[in-house]
Design a protein around this motif. Structure first.
Motif, PDB file in Angstrom:
ATOM      1  N   SER A  60       4.370   0.974 -10.366  1.00  0.00           N
ATOM      2  CA  SER A  60       3.901   0.930  -8.974  1.00  0.00           C
ATOM      3  C   SER A  60       3.543   2.293  -8.408  1.00  0.00           C
ATOM      4  N   ILE A  61       4.343   3.312  -8.729  1.00  0.00           N
ATOM      5  CA  ILE A  61       4.179   4.632  -8.100  1.00  0.00           C
ATOM      6  C   ILE A  61       3.456   5.612  -9.017  1.00  0.00           C
ATOM      7  N   THR A  62       4.013   5.818 -10.231  1.00  0.00           N
ATOM      8  CA  THR A  62       3.420   6.816 -11.129  1.00  0.00           C
ATOM      9  C   THR A  62       2.027   6.414 -11.595  1.00  0.00           C
ATOM     10  N   TRP A  63       1.795   5.140 -11.737  1.00  0.00           N
ATOM     11  CA  TRP A  63       0.476   4.673 -12.177  1.00  0.00           C
ATOM     12  C   TRP A  63      -0.398   4.271 -10.988  1.00  0.00           C
ATOM     13  N   LEU A  64      -0.097   3.131 -10.377  1.00  0.00           N
ATOM     14  CA  LEU A  64      -1.013   2.565  -9.380  1.00  0.00           C
ATOM     15  C   LEU A  64      -1.138   3.424  -8.124  1.00  0.00           C
ATOM     16  N   ALA A  65      -0.026   3.942  -7.611  1.00  0.00           N
ATOM     17  CA  ALA A  65      -0.099   4.740  -6.377  1.00  0.00           C
ATOM     18  C   ALA A  65      -0.932   5.998  -6.584  1.00  0.00           C
ATOM     19  N   ILE A  66      -0.733   6.677  -7.720  1.00  0.00           N
ATOM     20  CA  ILE A  66      -1.516   7.886  -7.990  1.00  0.00           C
ATOM     21  C   ILE A  66      -2.999   7.550  -8.134  1.00  0.00           C
ATOM     22  N   PHE A  67      -3.315   6.482  -8.831  1.00  0.00           N
ATOM     23  CA  PHE A  67      -4.713   6.093  -9.001  1.00  0.00           C
ATOM     24  C   PHE A  67      -5.349   5.725  -7.656  1.00  0.00           C
ATOM     25  N   LYS A  68      -4.599   5.030  -6.792  1.00  0.00           N
ATOM     26  CA  LYS A  68      -5.120   4.691  -5.466  1.00  0.00           C
ATOM     27  C   LYS A  68      -5.359   5.954  -4.638  1.00  0.00           C
ATOM     28  N   LEU A  69      -4.468   6.932  -4.776  1.00  0.00           N
ATOM     29  CA  LEU A  69      -4.632   8.186  -4.025  1.00  0.00           C
ATOM     30  C   LEU A  69      -5.800   9.009  -4.558  1.00  0.00           C
ATOM     31  N   VAL A  70      -6.075   8.914  -5.859  1.00  0.00           N
ATOM     32  CA  VAL A  70      -7.264   9.579  -6.407  1.00  0.00           C
ATOM     33  C   VAL A  70      -8.517   9.003  -5.749  1.00  0.00           C
ATOM     34  N   SER A  96       2.206   0.555   2.663  1.00  0.00           N
ATOM     35  CA  SER A  96       2.450  -0.689   1.918  1.00  0.00           C
ATOM     36  C   SER A  96       1.498  -0.830   0.735  1.00  0.00           C
ATOM     37  N   ILE A  97       0.209  -0.591   0.982  1.00  0.00           N
ATOM     38  CA  ILE A  97      -0.778  -0.752  -0.086  1.00  0.00           C
ATOM     39  C   ILE A  97      -0.606   0.319  -1.158  1.00  0.00           C
ATOM     40  N   ALA A  98      -0.263   1.553  -0.740  1.00  0.00           N
ATOM     41  CA  ALA A  98      -0.109   2.638  -1.712  1.00  0.00           C
ATOM     42  C   ALA A  98       1.139   2.467  -2.569  1.00  0.00           C
ATOM     43  N   ALA A  99       2.236   2.043  -1.956  1.00  0.00           N
ATOM     44  CA  ALA A  99       3.517   2.031  -2.665  1.00  0.00           C
ATOM     45  C   ALA A  99       3.792   0.736  -3.411  1.00  0.00           C
ATOM     46  N   LEU A 100       3.166  -0.350  -2.995  1.00  0.00           N
ATOM     47  CA  LEU A 100       3.440  -1.645  -3.626  1.00  0.00           C
ATOM     48  C   LEU A 100       2.270  -2.066  -4.516  1.00  0.00           C
ATOM     49  N   ALA A 161       4.612 -11.463  -5.407  1.00  0.00           N
ATOM     50  CA  ALA A 161       5.079 -12.384  -4.368  1.00  0.00           C
ATOM     51  C   ALA A 161       6.159 -11.725  -3.502  1.00  0.00           C
ATOM     52  N   LEU A 162       7.073 -10.979  -4.135  1.00  0.00           N
ATOM     53  CA  LEU A 162       8.111 -10.270  -3.379  1.00  0.00           C
ATOM     54  C   LEU A 162       7.501  -9.177  -2.507  1.00  0.00           C
ATOM     55  N   SER A 163       6.526  -8.464  -3.055  1.00  0.00           N
ATOM     56  CA  SER A 163       5.831  -7.430  -2.276  1.00  0.00           C
ATOM     57  C   SER A 163       5.126  -8.045  -1.076  1.00  0.00           C
ATOM     58  N   SER A 164       4.510  -9.196  -1.302  1.00  0.00           N
ATOM     59  CA  SER A 164       3.834  -9.898  -0.215  1.00  0.00           C
ATOM     60  C   SER A 164       4.822 -10.328   0.855  1.00  0.00           C
ATOM     61  N   LEU A 165       6.006 -10.797   0.414  1.00  0.00           N
ATOM     62  CA  LEU A 165       7.049 -11.198   1.356  1.00  0.00           C
ATOM     63  C   LEU A 165       7.498 -10.021   2.218  1.00  0.00           C
TER      64      LEU A 165
END
Length: 350
Positions: A60-70, A96-100, A161-165
């Protein structure tokens, strides 16, 4: 460094991105301002002792969050409301979008399919988990790997689903969250599986961070066809390397074997061949979906047996993660039961 400190360090980091980096001109200057955050997000998984939390944080953080911030550095991606007229989203939505591990849209989708319900997914996952944990030695190893394949699919959907909740019920944010997958078991080809059905959160992120840039750079150098194929292979390579990174952290720094990267590169090459074969045959000799679908999904599963799962099983990481997940399930089950009993007691008084 405690786990609480690690988790709470993410929010101030994203506030810095929102209030400071967003004010810096887009492009390389903003990207440079984000480098300290990239470093922090890269080392965060090292401070977890839990294999499950390490895997979730890396994904969630090391992969997706960094890519979203790029993408954010260039006024692109989910952290920007409109790329043609860039407008940063509100702070709670940004965090929320960056971290989840969410795939969001700001326009409702009336044609959205209703996937398998989260409750049913939880039940199936719990049953498979209990079978693997208590009867693994009595089950054929290949059947265990089939169970793992199903559990990975279910785990991704359950996490979303948990993130959405969290976003909708606790933070009360009005954002549209897309399904993480689109029934990948109904895929009709490798192209359909990887491009339109499996783990779409990652697929969309890689499309904008890897595929599109590589294709645009190579378009005038090697032509449209080979630019697309090269971009596709680059995307699979990056995906493989990021999966290797996840298991590097989960395995406590055990040197990656390269098998997982080999799995993704194999599929990248097979996808390239599949696309060219379909172009050559057009609609004349194509297999019907009822035949090509099981072949495609079967190929994914069989190659995962030989290349994807061995690095996970080799050091017992699979069992560690399942034990931790079972502990989380038992904890939540006890808390829910306590709430139900408390509610009955309160209602009994009336």
């Amino acid at each position: 460094m405690s786990s609480n400190y690690i988790c709470f360090s993410i929010i101030p980091s994203l506030c810095y991105c929102y209030f400071i980096s967003a004010k810096i001109p887009e492009g390389i200057p903003r990207l440079i301002s984000l480098l300290p955050i990239f470093y922090l997000f890269t080392i965060l998984p090292l401070y977890f002792s839990s294999a499950f939390l390490t895997a979730i944080t890396t994904f969630s953080i090391t992969w997706l969050a960094i890519f979203k911030l790029v993408l954010f550095a260039f006024d692109q991606g989910p952290l920007i409301h409109n790329a043609s007229n860039p407008k940063i989203i509100s702070l709670p939505v940004f965090i929320s979008i960056a971290a989840l591990p969410l795939r969001t849209t700001f326009t409702p989708n009336p044609n959205r399919k209703n996937p398998m319900s989260s409750a049913l997914q939880l039940v199936i996952f719990a049953v498979l988990m209990e079978i693997v944990l208590h009867h693994k030695s009595e089950i054929h190893p290949k059947l265990v790997l089939i169970f793992y394949s199903v559990m990975i699919f279910l785990m991704i959907d359950i996490l979303i689903a948990l993130s959405s909740l969290i976003v909708k019920s606790f933070l009360c944010l009005d954002i549209e969250i897309e399904s993480p997958s689109d029934e990948p078991y109904f895929s009709t080809s490798l192209q359909d599986f990887w491009g339109r059905r499996w783990n779409l959160t990652v697929t969309h992120t890689l499309r904008f961070t890897v595929y599109n840039p590589v294709r645009l750079v190579l378009l005038n150098v090697i032509g449209r066809k080979w630019a697309q194929h090269s971009a596709s292979l680059a995307t699979f390579l990056v995906s493989g390397l990021m999966h290797e990174l996840i298991f590097y952290y989960v395995n406590n720094g055990v040197r990656p074997s390269g098998e997982i990267t080999g799995f993704f590169m194999l599929h990248g090459l097979c996808l390239m061949v599949e696309i060219e074969v379909k172009k050559a045959l057009k609609d004349t000799l194509r297999l019907p979906g009822l035949v090509s679908g099981p072949l495609a999904v079967g190929f994914v599963v069989v190659t995962a047996f030989g290349l994807f799962f061995p690095p996970i099983i080799r050091n017992g990481v699979d069992e560690s993660i399942l034990e931790e997940v079972r502990f989380c399930f038992d904890f939540l089950k006890d808390k829910i039961l306590q709430l139900v009993i408390f509610d009955k007691i309160c209602n009994f008084g009336y």
